[in-house]
Design an enzyme around this catalytic site. Structure first.
Site, mmCIF file in Angstrom:
data_model
loop_
_atom_site.group_PDB
_atom_site.id
_atom_site.type_symbol
_atom_site.label_atom_id
_atom_site.label_comp_id
_atom_site.label_asym_id
_atom_site.label_seq_id
_atom_site.Cartn_x
_atom_site.Cartn_y
_atom_site.Cartn_z
ATOM 1 N N GLY A 1 2.698 -1.229 4.291
ATOM 2 C CA GLY A 1 2.766 0.191 3.967
ATOM 3 C C GLY A 1 4.201 0.615 3.680
ATOM 4 N N GLY A 2 4.852 1.149 4.688
ATOM 5 C CA GLY A 2 6.196 1.718 4.531
ATOM 6 C C GLY A 2 7.176 0.822 3.794
ATOM 7 C CD GLU B 1 -3.708 -2.482 7.174
ATOM 8 O OE1 GLU B 1 -2.578 -2.722 6.781
ATOM 9 O OE2 GLU B 1 -4.336 -1.454 6.899
ATOM 10 C CD GLU C 1 -2.900 5.663 6.521
ATOM 11 O OE1 GLU C 1 -2.861 5.747 5.285
ATOM 12 O OE2 GLU C 1 -1.976 5.152 7.202
ATOM 13 C CG HIS D 1 -5.756 2.046 4.966
ATOM 14 N ND1 HIS D 1 -5.339 2.994 5.862
ATOM 15 C CD2 HIS D 1 -4.751 1.154 4.841
ATOM 16 C CE1 HIS D 1 -4.097 2.690 6.257
ATOM 17 N NE2 HIS D 1 -3.719 1.575 5.646
ATOM 18 C CB SER E 1 4.963 -1.831 12.051
ATOM 19 O OG SER E 1 4.549 -0.493 12.214
ATOM 20 N N GLY F 1 2.265 2.173 10.688
ATOM 21 C CA GLY F 1 3.241 3.252 10.555
ATOM 22 C C GLY F 1 3.903 3.650 11.865
ATOM 23 C CG ASN G 1 -1.709 1.261 1.382
ATOM 24 O OD1 ASN G 1 -1.845 2.022 0.431
ATOM 25 N ND2 ASN G 1 -2.256 1.500 2.569
ATOM 26 C CD1 TRP G 2 3.496 0.913 -2.928
ATOM 27 C CD2 TRP G 2 3.540 2.114 -4.817
ATOM 28 N NE1 TRP G 2 4.178 0.188 -3.867
ATOM 29 C CE2 TRP G 2 4.219 0.899 -5.048
ATOM 30 C CE3 TRP G 2 3.443 3.027 -5.876
ATOM 31 C CZ2 TRP G 2 4.801 0.579 -6.285
ATOM 32 C CZ3 TRP G 2 4.012 2.710 -7.104
ATOM 33 C CH2 TRP G 2 4.693 1.497 -7.294
ATOM 34 C CE LYS G 3 0.206 3.488 4.670
ATOM 35 N NZ LYS G 3 0.068 3.662 6.084
HETATM 36 C C1 PEP Z 1 -0.869 0.154 5.989
HETATM 37 O O1 PEP Z 1 -0.998 1.361 5.909
HETATM 38 O O2 PEP Z 1 -1.675 -0.583 5.423
HETATM 39 C C2 PEP Z 1 0.270 -0.366 6.740
HETATM 40 C C3 PEP Z 1 0.232 -1.605 7.161
HETATM 41 O O3 PEP Z 1 1.310 0.507 6.969
HETATM 42 P P1 PEP Z 1 2.731 0.159 7.643
HETATM 43 O O4 PEP Z 1 3.206 -1.142 7.067
HETATM 44 O O5 PEP Z 1 3.616 1.301 7.256
HETATM 45 O O6 PEP Z 1 2.499 0.068 9.110
#
Ligand code: PEP
Length: 251
Positions: A235-236, A168, A98, A96, A214, A174, A9-11
């Site tokens: 994500g990251g 999640e 966010e 999501h 994470s 994050g 998930n590049w956001k």
């Molecule tokens: C996400 O936003 O779906 C996510 C899991 O982010 P991260 O891996 O950065 O915690």
């Protein structure tokens, strides 16, 4: 039987040029490799068509990170499920945390998005998960159950069978704080039990439930080793080939 999946998930990261480079880099890294999971990348809307045209989409599925809750019309700035599908993307991340927190997406709105995604042949990657206060109050089981009931349990068994779930915990997204493998297994097993109660054991057993929060090269193996954890939403660590590939190869 359900699939193992690692989805990025590049956001709201990367320009089109950077995103193309990242997608092509991943495509090249996967060249000639046999991996034991499906690989998906979720990219900004602006990148979808270019990326879908530039990579082997049989090897890397392309996902939007959202779609509109309306079919079409006077909704300036929105992007419909049909538009997403027309780019070559096959998936859409919905719900999501966010989007729920910053854009006030309610269970009702998400219900509409899921229906439109399915009607347009997209596979929803539907996110659920509790915030820290809910976890600390021991309410996480109730929260994820309500999220499932609020947006997905209206679906027919046939349509529900097309859904990928991503658990999640919001406190892990994050933050560098990951659910322990035991915490992940406990709630994934609960989610699967909840699906079995609603749709029967076969559909529950066939549903991929990804962990997100994470997840990285250092913890993916341990998380994915759990019987009810079928992969990750990343994500990251999906923003670099060097960080993402070891997660793909954790299976
Ligand atoms: C996400 O936003 O779906 C996510 C899991 O982010 P991260 O891996 O950065 O915690």
């Amino acid at each position: 039987m359900r699939k193992n999946i690692v989805a990025g998930n590049w956001k709201m990261n990367t320009t089109l040029q950077e995103g193309l480079e990242l997608a092509k880099g991943l495509d090249a890294a996967l060249q000639g490799k046999t991996v034991n999971c499906d690989v998906i990348i979720g990219t900004p809307f602006t990148h979808l068509a270019s990326i879908a045209a530039a990579i082997d989409t049989n090897k890397i599925g392309v996902a939007a990170e959202n779609c509109a809750d309306k079919e079409k019309g006077a909704y300036t700035g929105e992007v419909s499920a049909a538009m997403v599908a027309s780019t070559g993307a096959k998936y859409v991340i919905l719900g999501h945390s966010e989007r729920r927190a910053y854009y006030h997406e309610t269970p009702e709105i998400l219900k509409e998005k899921v229906l439109l995604a399915l009607a347009n042949g997209l596979t929803p990657i539907f996110c659920i998960g509790e915030v820290l206060e809910e976890r600390e109050a021991g309410k996480h089981f109730d929260v994820v159950k309500a999220q499932l009931e609020g947006s997905l349990f209206n679906l027919s068994p046939e349509d529900f069978g097309k859904i990928i779930l991503a658990y999640e915990p919001v406190w892990a997204i994050g933050t560098g704080k990951t659910a322990t493998p035991a915490q992940a297994q406990e709630i994934h097993a609960f989610i699967r039990k909840t699906l079995a109660e609603k749709y029967g054991q076969e559909i529950a057993d066939n549903t991929s439930i990804l962990y997100g929060g994470s997840c990285n090269a250092g913890n993916a193996k341990e998380l994915f080793a759990n019987p009810d954890v079928d992969g990750g939403l990343i994500g990251g660590a999906s923003l670099s080939v060097d960080k993402f590939m070891p997660i793909v190869e954790a299976f």
